[in-house]
Design a protein around this motif. Sequence first.
Motif, PDB file in Angstrom:
ATOM      1  N   ASN A  26      46.604  45.119  48.463  1.00 46.66           N
ATOM      2  CA  ASN A  26      47.141  44.073  47.592  1.00 46.66           C
ATOM      3  C   ASN A  26      46.222  42.866  47.519  1.00 46.66           C
ATOM      4  O   ASN A  26      46.376  41.997  46.670  1.00 46.66           O
ATOM      5  N   GLN A  27      45.270  42.771  48.445  1.00 46.75           N
ATOM      6  CA  GLN A  27      44.369  41.631  48.488  1.00 46.75           C
ATOM      7  C   GLN A  27      43.158  41.901  47.615  1.00 46.75           C
ATOM      8  O   GLN A  27      42.461  42.891  47.799  1.00 46.75           O
ATOM      9  N   ARG A  28      42.924  41.016  46.669  1.00 43.10           N
ATOM     10  CA  ARG A  28      41.768  41.151  45.794  1.00 43.10           C
ATOM     11  C   ARG A  28      40.621  40.313  46.340  1.00 43.10           C
ATOM     12  O   ARG A  28      40.811  39.192  46.797  1.00 43.10           O
ATOM     13  N   LEU A  29      39.425  40.877  46.267  1.00 43.52           N
ATOM     14  CA  LEU A  29      38.248  40.161  46.730  1.00 43.52           C
ATOM     15  C   LEU A  29      37.922  39.046  45.745  1.00 43.52           C
ATOM     16  O   LEU A  29      38.016  39.212  44.538  1.00 43.52           O
ATOM     17  N   GLN A  30      37.538  37.879  46.281  1.00 45.39           N
ATOM     18  CA  GLN A  30      37.156  36.766  45.437  1.00 45.39           C
ATOM     19  C   GLN A  30      35.676  36.865  45.097  1.00 45.39           C
ATOM     20  O   GLN A  30      34.813  36.814  45.969  1.00 45.39           O
ATOM     21  N   ARG A  31      35.413  37.048  43.830  1.00 44.72           N
ATOM     22  CA  ARG A  31      34.040  37.105  43.295  1.00 44.72           C
ATOM     23  C   ARG A  31      33.133  37.996  44.137  1.00 44.72           C
ATOM     24  O   ARG A  31      32.180  37.532  44.755  1.00 44.72           O
ATOM     25  N   ASP A  89      58.146  46.815  34.444  1.00 49.20           N
ATOM     26  CA  ASP A  89      59.191  46.865  35.472  1.00 49.20           C
ATOM     27  C   ASP A  89      58.647  46.673  36.876  1.00 49.20           C
ATOM     28  O   ASP A  89      59.407  46.364  37.790  1.00 49.20           O
ATOM     29  N   CYS A  90      57.338  46.884  37.070  1.00 46.44           N
ATOM     30  CA  CYS A  90      56.769  46.967  38.420  1.00 46.44           C
ATOM     31  C   CYS A  90      56.038  45.685  38.795  1.00 46.44           C
ATOM     32  O   CYS A  90      55.143  45.228  38.082  1.00 46.44           O
ATOM     33  N   GLN A  91      56.421  45.118  39.938  1.00 43.98           N
ATOM     34  CA  GLN A  91      55.760  43.911  40.433  1.00 43.98           C
ATOM     35  C   GLN A  91      54.853  44.183  41.636  1.00 43.98           C
ATOM     36  O   GLN A  91      54.383  43.255  42.285  1.00 43.98           O
ATOM     37  N   LEU A  92      54.628  45.448  41.955  1.00 42.08           N
ATOM     38  CA  LEU A  92      53.702  45.819  43.030  1.00 42.08           C
ATOM     39  C   LEU A  92      52.341  46.091  42.409  1.00 42.08           C
ATOM     40  O   LEU A  92      52.200  46.976  41.567  1.00 42.08           O
ATOM     41  N   SER A  93      51.349  45.320  42.807  1.00 37.20           N
ATOM     42  CA  SER A  93      50.053  45.362  42.122  1.00 37.20           C
ATOM     43  C   SER A  93      49.418  46.744  42.176  1.00 37.20           C
ATOM     44  O   SER A  93      48.800  47.186  41.203  1.00 37.20           O
ATOM     45  N   ARG A  94      49.543  47.454  43.288  1.00 33.57           N
ATOM     46  CA  ARG A  94      48.906  48.760  43.394  1.00 33.57           C
ATOM     47  C   ARG A  94      49.504  49.763  42.413  1.00 33.57           C
ATOM     48  O   ARG A  94      48.786  50.504  41.744  1.00 33.57           O
ATOM     49  N   ILE A  95      50.852  49.784  42.313  1.00 33.07           N
ATOM     50  CA  ILE A  95      51.515  50.716  41.399  1.00 33.07           C
ATOM     51  C   ILE A  95      51.305  50.276  39.955  1.00 33.07           C
ATOM     52  O   ILE A  95      51.039  51.098  39.073  1.00 33.07           O
ATOM     53  N   ASN A  96      51.407  48.979  39.716  1.00 36.25           N
ATOM     54  CA  ASN A  96      51.209  48.452  38.372  1.00 36.25           C
ATOM     55  C   ASN A  96      49.829  48.819  37.848  1.00 36.25           C
ATOM     56  O   ASN A  96      49.669  49.265  36.703  1.00 36.25           O
ATOM     57  N   GLU A  97      48.835  48.654  38.691  1.00 36.82           N
ATOM     58  CA  GLU A  97      47.466  48.975  38.295  1.00 36.82           C
ATOM     59  C   GLU A  97      47.295  50.465  38.025  1.00 36.82           C
ATOM     60  O   GLU A  97      46.624  50.865  37.062  1.00 36.82           O
ATOM     61  N   THR A 135      42.224  47.437  43.200  1.00 37.94           N
ATOM     62  CA  THR A 135      42.788  47.462  44.549  1.00 37.94           C
ATOM     63  C   THR A 135      42.299  48.665  45.336  1.00 37.94           C
ATOM     64  O   THR A 135      42.710  48.865  46.474  1.00 37.94           O
ATOM     65  N   TYR A 136      41.428  49.460  44.741  1.00 42.62           N
ATOM     66  CA  TYR A 136      40.891  50.640  45.418  1.00 42.62           C
ATOM     67  C   TYR A 136      40.062  50.216  46.618  1.00 42.62           C
ATOM     68  O   TYR A 136      39.297  49.254  46.571  1.00 42.62           O
ATOM     69  N   ARG A 137      40.210  50.938  47.715  1.00 46.61           N
ATOM     70  CA  ARG A 137      39.374  50.746  48.893  1.00 46.61           C
ATOM     71  C   ARG A 137      38.838  52.099  49.314  1.00 46.61           C
ATOM     72  O   ARG A 137      39.550  53.095  49.316  1.00 46.61           O
ATOM     73  N   LYS A 138      37.604  52.127  49.698  1.00 47.16           N
ATOM     74  CA  LYS A 138      36.944  53.383  50.058  1.00 47.16           C
ATOM     75  C   LYS A 138      37.666  54.049  51.217  1.00 47.16           C
ATOM     76  O   LYS A 138      38.011  53.403  52.204  1.00 47.16           O
TER      77      LYS A 138
END
Length: 1136
Positions: free
Chosen positions: A860-865, A217-225, A845-848
């Motif tokens: 919501n921004q994922r780091l590339q490699r 049901d959830c399209q928000l990456s932080r909540i979905n994760e 999506t965790y950030r310190k």
Amino acid sequence: MAASFRGRPIRSLRMRGRNDSGEENVPLDLTREPSENFREILQNVAKPHGVSNMRKLGHLNNFIKLLCSIGHREENFGFTHEEIIVCLRLALLNEAKEVRAAGLRALRYLIRDTSVLQKVLRLQVDYLIARCIDIQQSNEGERTQALRLVRKIITVNAMLFPTSITNSLIAVGTDGLQERDRMVRAAIAIICELALKNPEVVAKRGGLSTVLKSVIDCQLSRINEALITTILHLLNHPRTRQYVRVDVELEQILAPFTDFHYRHSADTAEGQLKEDREARFLSSRMAIVAAFRSWSGIINLCKAGNPGIQSLIGLLCIPNMEVRKGLLEVLYEIFRLPVPIVTQDFTEALLSVDPARFQDTWRLSDGFVAAEAKVVLPHRARSRPDLMDNYLGFVLSAFIDSGLLEGLVEVVTSSDDQLAVRATILLGELLHMANTILPHSHSHHLHCLPTLINMAASFDISQEKRLRASAAVNNLKRFHEKKKKGLKPHSLYLDHIIRKSVSSHNHRESHSRVHRDIYVIKDTEEALMMNLRDSHILNHKQNLEWNWLLIATILKWPNVNLRNSKDEQMHKFVRRLLYFYKPSSKLYAGLALDHVKARQLTVVGCQFVEFLMDSDEDGQGYLEDLVRDMISWLSSSSGLKPERCLQSNGLLTTLSQHYFLFLGTLSAHPQGVKLLEKCGLFQCLLNLCSVKNQDAVLKLAVSTLDYSRDGLARVILSKILTAATDSSVVWSKFPNCRLHSWGMELLVTQLHDHSKAVSMEALDILDEACEDKANLHALIQLKPALSHLGDKGLLLLLRFLSIPKGFSYLNERGYVSKQLDKWQKEYNLKYVDLIEEQLNEALTTYRKPVDGDNYVRRSNQRLQRPNVYLPVHLYGQLVHDKTGCHLLEAQVKTLSCYTVRSPMLDTWEGIKQLKAALWALGNIGSSNWGLNLLQEENVIPDILVLAQRCEVLSVRGTCVYVLGVISKTRQGCEVLKQYGWDAVRHSRRTLWPVTPDEVDTQLTSELSSVPSTLSLNSESTSSRHNSESESQPSTHDDQSDEPSFYLHSKPVKDRRSFTILASTRFVRTRFLNSLSLPSKKLRSTSDPKTPSGSRTPTELKTGSMRRNRTVTEPSVYSQNPGDIFTPVHSKQHQIV
């Protein structure tokens, strides 16, 4: 995650409920006896008649004030807890929602420990709480207080959580979205929190199915994760794994892809089916990616007997374009690859994912050269493996063994052009990745792509498929050629820095050009004059119509300069160019940065400056004229007059900013430095250092000046670092690619900057710079104070122990013994937290959290490699010295016997202790000295058993990383080989590794285990692999880095099984021989210099008894920072 649902709207409603509800102001005299106040409050709350609801509300609020004032000791109340709860229970039955909300709030403040909670439940208050949750949706204030009370119950003792409230929460979470209930997310968050602390009550009431339904049901990456991670956490431990049916519940996240008739809700209208399906695709994609970011997700989706990964890859062979498109996006995200734009043009799509393409953060007003360099230039880490390579190696092997490459070939040959282009690029990226991070025994046959080659060469299939296959082969070749070229700087500034740092001679020929010269240079005066005429510079005033390619050729003409050419035409040529480039003419300086010829004109300008420098007296006059004009422009346009702004003078938008490249070119030559001093450039820049709002000018100056010689350029850099804004420290990183003692001194000074951001940035730069032993020696010589920088400062100080000079320096001060005690008691555990936090930040999506903020941030921004280089460990530094190894002998015995062999997996503390021991042993085994210690204790087989069969799945992942650290050295690779684990033998930076001749004999036997479509003979396969493996050394990568590590199982005939973590026994096979290392001789067992107690790895037996041997000289060679190998692959199947 629950905190994310307690936002301002809910709090504001609660505040309005208390302050604007019209409650009656009831006085509270705190000087009275508490028992009297309590008696008055409880009497008024319990009276059924005669007291208005608003007065009851006032008394309930006074109850909380009194409770906070006198504390929670029962003897102060004058009443028992049971009596108080009975009275407050009546408030929950009041007809006024405000009173019920106040009663819930009062109960929340009353419940402080388990004994009070037990009394609340014994009096069946939980049913009234559930009633408040289920009440009509408009009572948001009351329901909010009920949910806050529920979270308090979980905090006090989750094991006592009642099923009545659980049912209400699950009901809201399941059906609340259809009823547009605003509390649905808060309810689901509480269910997740409860599932982590008391999974039994959630599972028995069907709460896990509610969580999984909410995932789709959830399209928000932080909540979905966060939702899917709750399920994965339960799968991690055997005690909680029983509550999750993996083959049923976990695979619900795959349903939108695997079920073509999937309908999430039966109430969805026909007209909304397409929109609803797209939303479910997005939710499912997020959940699948999150599942593959954890070891429990990887193992459960890929283990033998579980159709999870097989179902996904099988979808590629079904001609459903919508599903294929979504699945390709999933694969791109799993492997941390940028998704190409939607186009039918392969070249355009390939350029869209080029890491070196221009990005907005590279602008002068933003990150500029520093931001670009972090993308284009490789990290200087030599002695530390990249843990992300371990992770990607496992996932890649699992997908390849399940037939991913064949599935992509099917997509390429049977989809529309847009999908075919995306699939081709993904196929090329995965083949390149496999060639880099998989052992040769697991990747050498992949590049054959028999299905694709057969299609391209066969006339038994349709012409359309044959043409598509042929086009894919050609596109893969183009992709390969692009990879061979490597990453090239986009900006001229970074290109300038790299060239000056790599080569300090032959400047005239070192300039990179946009186009290769197409004119044959003839060393004759007639040819020169003809080129002068053909360049149109002598007879045309339209500057941009000049033949700039010919002009560049003339400027690089051998043995031609103003000193040797007395012809007036040559002087006219120079004067025309001089007038064009002078800022006062506003010809070159007025062009926009994005002009089509901007790069070419700037490169020619730098060549023109060098041409004038080589022309002695005649050229010096012209050059001085140009330099004085540039300095005059700089003084008038940038900062000496505060009212002038950069934007109005075009520094941010025009080619005028490239004048700093001209000045930087001059600063690289002794004659040029003298000219710059004579014209006053350095004094001008020094003045600008003290002027506000001149960041752009200082960035340009720091990025272009040459610091290879002692002089005013270094003085300017020092003043900018100490006097400019916080961001200025970033610019010290890249102009000083090869730091000398003076550069280290500057950075050590920055460690004491008043801004913590500056000191931390300087610390990061020093940490990377110390990968070079010369820089580490220079830092030790400075004896910096690092204790004020916290744990990161401690880790940098520990690097001193890796060389004898630093070990002696710290050991003489008693630092080593103190640190050994601290690491044994505390820091080994903190090391686990440090590594797992870095991995979480890289994979999720965790950030310190920011300093002083305990709230976990998510993005919501994922780091590339991203890269996760192994942090420094005390034990890993001590084992570089024989004395340090002796200090660790007792530690190895303790860690091996009491922690690794007898782990306590029932508690999270015991699991953390085991992980700490594994990381400690892995760092000890990172050198040959330390590896001998591990062999004496015979602990490596115990680590391998944990990697294969440990019931706690995250421990298996830790073992994967630890074995990778052990495989850093050649001796480590050989030892693991005896137990059936393959390792990557080439350097991390070797993009096209060459197979040693010794393994050619393996190819025939190994290829025989590949499906029959691989009918190529071993000779052609080997020659093809070798021809494709010829590397093109990068102009800016002058170091040998260690490769990444991971475990991997050897391919087997049954491609349906997950061969990484699924085996019951060791199956020994031939191991890949490593490349001989330069300047290092391998000692034979008969070498008289080898101590009798030392044995080569080939003498090891799988089940050898423990050897009683003192620490001796390593039997193969002492560790060299460049002699680092990585990934280990298991050659067996392991039981999950």
